[in-house]
Design a protein around this motif. Structure first.
Motif, PDB file in Angstrom:
ATOM      1  N   ALA A 297       0.854  -1.183   0.000  1.00 16.61           N
ATOM      2  CA  ALA A 297       0.000   0.000   0.000  1.00 16.61           C
ATOM      3  C   ALA A 297       0.893   1.237   0.000  1.00 16.61           C
ATOM      4  N   PRO A 298       0.550   2.250  -0.765  1.00 19.89           N
ATOM      5  CA  PRO A 298       1.408   3.434  -0.888  1.00 19.89           C
ATOM      6  C   PRO A 298       1.806   4.052   0.442  1.00 19.89           C
ATOM      7  N   GLU A 299       0.871   4.100   1.386  1.00 21.03           N
ATOM      8  CA  GLU A 299       1.177   4.726   2.666  1.00 21.03           C
ATOM      9  C   GLU A 299       2.167   3.910   3.488  1.00 21.03           C
ATOM     10  N   ASN A 300       2.462   2.696   3.038  1.00 19.52           N
ATOM     11  CA  ASN A 300       3.344   1.804   3.786  1.00 19.52           C
ATOM     12  C   ASN A 300       4.727   1.664   3.164  1.00 19.52           C
ATOM     13  N   LEU A 301       4.891   2.071   1.911  1.00 21.75           N
ATOM     14  CA  LEU A 301       6.100   1.712   1.165  1.00 21.75           C
ATOM     15  C   LEU A 301       7.134   2.834   1.070  1.00 21.75           C
ATOM     16  N   VAL A 302       8.379   2.410   1.058  1.00 19.00           N
ATOM     17  CA  VAL A 302       9.514   3.272   0.746  1.00 19.00           C
ATOM     18  C   VAL A 302      10.369   2.533  -0.280  1.00 19.00           C
ATOM     19  N   VAL A 303      10.837   3.248  -1.285  1.00 18.17           N
ATOM     20  CA  VAL A 303      11.694   2.652  -2.313  1.00 18.17           C
ATOM     21  C   VAL A 303      13.081   3.276  -2.202  1.00 18.17           C
ATOM     22  N   GLY A 304      14.102   2.436  -2.140  1.00 18.38           N
ATOM     23  CA  GLY A 304      15.479   2.903  -2.131  1.00 18.38           C
ATOM     24  C   GLY A 304      16.181   2.494  -3.406  1.00 18.38           C
ATOM     25  N   VAL A 305      16.969   3.403  -3.962  1.00 16.64           N
ATOM     26  CA  VAL A 305      17.736   3.141  -5.187  1.00 16.64           C
ATOM     27  C   VAL A 305      19.161   3.633  -4.958  1.00 16.64           C
ATOM     28  N   VAL A 306      20.142   2.778  -5.179  1.00 11.56           N
ATOM     29  CA  VAL A 306      21.544   3.151  -4.987  1.00 11.56           C
ATOM     30  C   VAL A 306      22.353   2.669  -6.179  1.00 11.56           C
ATOM     31  N   GLY A 307      23.250   3.515  -6.667  1.00  9.80           N
ATOM     32  CA  GLY A 307      24.140   3.121  -7.751  1.00  9.80           C
ATOM     33  C   GLY A 307      24.249   4.185  -8.826  1.00  9.80           C
ATOM     34  N   ASN A 308      24.959   3.850  -9.869  1.00  9.52           N
ATOM     35  CA  ASN A 308      25.161   4.763 -11.007  1.00  9.52           C
ATOM     36  C   ASN A 308      23.966   4.630 -11.949  1.00  9.52           C
ATOM     37  N   VAL A 309      22.861   5.284 -11.581  1.00  9.97           N
ATOM     38  CA  VAL A 309      21.598   5.115 -12.295  1.00  9.97           C
ATOM     39  C   VAL A 309      21.111   6.457 -12.846  1.00  9.97           C
ATOM     40  N   ASP A 310      20.192   6.372 -13.783  1.00  8.56           N
ATOM     41  CA  ASP A 310      19.515   7.541 -14.325  1.00  8.56           C
ATOM     42  C   ASP A 310      18.287   7.795 -13.441  1.00  8.56           C
ATOM     43  N   SER A 311      18.377   8.782 -12.576  1.00  9.04           N
ATOM     44  CA  SER A 311      17.305   9.021 -11.605  1.00  9.04           C
ATOM     45  C   SER A 311      15.974   9.285 -12.287  1.00  9.04           C
ATOM     46  N   GLU A 312      15.975  10.105 -13.321  1.00  6.62           N
ATOM     47  CA  GLU A 312      14.721  10.460 -13.979  1.00  6.62           C
ATOM     48  C   GLU A 312      14.049   9.236 -14.579  1.00  6.62           C
ATOM     49  N   CYS A 313      14.848   8.376 -15.197  1.00  5.07           N
ATOM     50  CA  CYS A 313      14.302   7.161 -15.808  1.00  5.07           C
ATOM     51  C   CYS A 313      13.720   6.233 -14.746  1.00  5.07           C
ATOM     52  N   ILE A 314      14.477   6.010 -13.669  1.00  7.07           N
ATOM     53  CA  ILE A 314      14.027   5.109 -12.612  1.00  7.07           C
ATOM     54  C   ILE A 314      12.761   5.633 -11.951  1.00  7.07           C
ATOM     55  N   VAL A 315      12.750   6.911 -11.597  1.00  7.15           N
ATOM     56  CA  VAL A 315      11.589   7.474 -10.908  1.00  7.15           C
ATOM     57  C   VAL A 315      10.377   7.516 -11.829  1.00  7.15           C
ATOM     58  N   SER A 316      10.604   7.733 -13.114  1.00  3.41           N
ATOM     59  CA  SER A 316       9.494   7.737 -14.074  1.00  3.41           C
ATOM     60  C   SER A 316       8.803   6.378 -14.108  1.00  3.41           C
ATOM     61  N   ARG A 317       9.594   5.300 -14.118  1.00  6.79           N
ATOM     62  CA  ARG A 317       9.007   3.959 -14.140  1.00  6.79           C
ATOM     63  C   ARG A 317       8.297   3.658 -12.821  1.00  6.79           C
ATOM     64  N   LEU A 318       8.887   4.070 -11.717  1.00  7.64           N
ATOM     65  CA  LEU A 318       8.239   3.864 -10.427  1.00  7.64           C
ATOM     66  C   LEU A 318       6.921   4.625 -10.366  1.00  7.64           C
ATOM     67  N   ARG A 319       6.924   5.827 -10.903  1.00 10.37           N
ATOM     68  CA  ARG A 319       5.696   6.621 -10.899  1.00 10.37           C
ATOM     69  C   ARG A 319       4.626   5.966 -11.768  1.00 10.37           C
ATOM     70  N   HIS A 320       5.045   5.375 -12.881  1.00  9.42           N
ATOM     71  CA  HIS A 320       4.096   4.765 -13.812  1.00  9.42           C
ATOM     72  C   HIS A 320       3.499   3.485 -13.241  1.00  9.42           C
ATOM     73  N   VAL A 321       4.296   2.725 -12.493  1.00  6.50           N
ATOM     74  CA  VAL A 321       3.834   1.426 -11.986  1.00  6.50           C
ATOM     75  C   VAL A 321       3.359   1.526 -10.531  1.00  6.50           C
ATOM     76  N   LEU A 322       4.268   1.841  -9.620  1.00  8.78           N
ATOM     77  CA  LEU A 322       3.885   1.894  -8.213  1.00  8.78           C
ATOM     78  C   LEU A 322       3.008   3.103  -7.910  1.00  8.78           C
ATOM     79  N   GLY A 323       3.150   4.140  -8.708  1.00 11.58           N
ATOM     80  CA  GLY A 323       2.345   5.336  -8.484  1.00 11.58           C
ATOM     81  C   GLY A 323       0.867   5.127  -8.720  1.00 11.58           C
ATOM     82  N   LYS A 324       0.512   3.992  -9.313  1.00 12.01           N
ATOM     83  CA  LYS A 324      -0.894   3.688  -9.574  1.00 12.01           C
ATOM     84  C   LYS A 324      -1.520   2.806  -8.501  1.00 12.01           C
ATOM     85  N   LEU A 325      -0.725   2.384  -7.527  1.00  6.71           N
ATOM     86  CA  LEU A 325      -1.291   1.566  -6.451  1.00  6.71           C
ATOM     87  C   LEU A 325      -2.295   2.398  -5.662  1.00  6.71           C
ATOM     88  N   PRO A 326      -3.473   1.842  -5.376  1.00  6.25           N
ATOM     89  CA  PRO A 326      -4.483   2.611  -4.640  1.00  6.25           C
ATOM     90  C   PRO A 326      -4.143   2.752  -3.164  1.00  6.25           C
TER      91      PRO A 326
END
Length: 366
Positions: free
Chosen positions: A191-220
């Motif tokens: 549930a969104p109110e329960n979750l925290v996502v951590g990302v560490v490494g040499n990553v593209d922040s915008e790309c990663i957050v965009s996908r998280l927003r598209h998938v996890l951001g739709k959880l009710p």
């Protein structure tokens, strides 16, 4: 001053994002060739109730065993092709899912993790397999008096509260395990109110957050775990004794601890190191000086709603009463303030070293 300072690391300041439904995302970018993503939240044993013991343990063994229409083997092959590893874990107060692998494949590896987060299969064959393993572990516990004692002590301390239940389940509760019960538990955790996502490494922040927003951001929102009240500790000392056919006796003492947000957490970490380890007080007084113990140890668990501190030893059954008295005397000495500056200095150095070592991998930092 028993404080422990966190070791400094050469990384950019964490980027903090919040998805539309409230999920928090923390991104720590560095120059590592590896990357890790973890989805975590309250859960594990904290979410269990009497009659459903072992649900968290079964969840951690099944949630990444098939997802999004992919069989367990297909999901495993997809991760292996990326050089990535998928996993899940649960404890007394939390549970999480994670993926770790080469940073260049972070986006593709994230897709596999997201499948498990939003479309886990909980196949009947995998549930049966997890049940068999957990039942076997219950049976083998009869040969581990230390584990039996630990379960009994938690039960005596916390009664019908979640932490007082058997984390490995019971034969009756494991028999009731099903894909449907695991899915219901997963949906409550994810549930969104329960979750925290951590990302560490040499990553593209915008790309990663965009996908998280598209998938996890739709959880009710609004279907998450109920927030437990603070743990209720016993108002008086309780004693637990268990018979054992083994030629070894275990003695443990459990005390009320603190929450994870308590400012005394660093002092408690140093205290645990003062007590434990080969250079610790329990080893020196109970094993080296008295020859009473085969093994000694001290540990602390801090949760969001309470904690415990446990000290214990393994000894000869013929000397169990003497060992108990000296164990409690060593602990009483701490309470009476006889800790030396040398003990604190040694323990502090060990804590800092352990903290530095524990932050060497992207998975641990995540």
């Amino acid at each position: 001053d028993w404080s422990v300072r966190s070791p400094r690391r050469r990384v950019d300041a964490p980027e903090v994002y919040r998805l539309d439904n409230g999920i928090r995302v923390l991104v720590e970018r560095d120059g590592s060739d590896l990357a890790a993503v973890r989805v975590a939240g309250l859960g594990g044993q904290l979410a269990e109730r009497a009659g459903a013991e072992g649900l968290g343990a079964a969840w951690s063994r099944t949630v990444m065993r098939g997802a999004g229409g992919l069989s367990p083997d297909a999901l495993g092959r997809a991760a292996a092709a990326l050089g990535a590893s998928l996993g899940a874990s649960g404890g007394r107060s939390s549970q999480s899912m994670a993926v770790e692998g080469p940073a260049e494949h972070a986006s593709a590896a994230l897709e596999l993790l997201l499948l498990g987060a939003v479309e886990p299969s909980f196949l009947a064959t995998e549930v049966d397999r997890a049940r068999e393993l957990l039942v076997d572990e219950l049976a083998s516990r009869d040969d581990e008096p230390g584990e039996r004692l630990s379960v009994a002590m938690w039960a005596a301390a916390f009664g019908g509260q979640p932490w007082g239940l058997d984390p490995g389940g019971t034969e009756a509760s494991l028999a009731r395990l099903s894909g449907a019960s695991l899915l219901a538990a997963h949906l409550a955790w994810a549930a969104p109110e329960n979750l925290v996502v951590g990302v560490v490494g040499n990553v593209d922040s915008e790309c990663i957050v965009s996908r998280l927003r598209h998938v996890l951001g739709k959880l009710p929102v609004g279907r998450g775990l109920p927030r437990p009240s603070n743990l209720r500790h016993p108002r008086r000392a309780r004693r637990v004794s268990l018979p054992s056919a083994r030629e070894q006796a275990h003695v443990s003492a459990m005390y009320a601890g603190i929450t994870a947000r308590d400012r005394r957490a660093a002092a408690l970490e140093v205290l645990g190191t003062v007590l434990s380890g080969q250079g610790g007080r329990l080893f020196g007084r109970l094993r080296e000086e008295s020859g009473l113990a085969y093994a000694v140890g001290a540990s602390s668990l801090e949760g969001p709603f309470g904690g415990v501190v446990t000290c214990g030893l393994a000894t000869d059954p013929a000397r169990v009463h003497e060992a108990e008295a000296k164990l409690l005397a060593a602990i009483d000495g701490i309470r009476e303030g006889d800790v030396t500056d040398g003990e604190v200095a040694r323990a502090r150095a060990a804590c800092v070293g352990a903290a530095e070592a524990g932050l060497q991998t992207v998975g641990a930092r995540c």
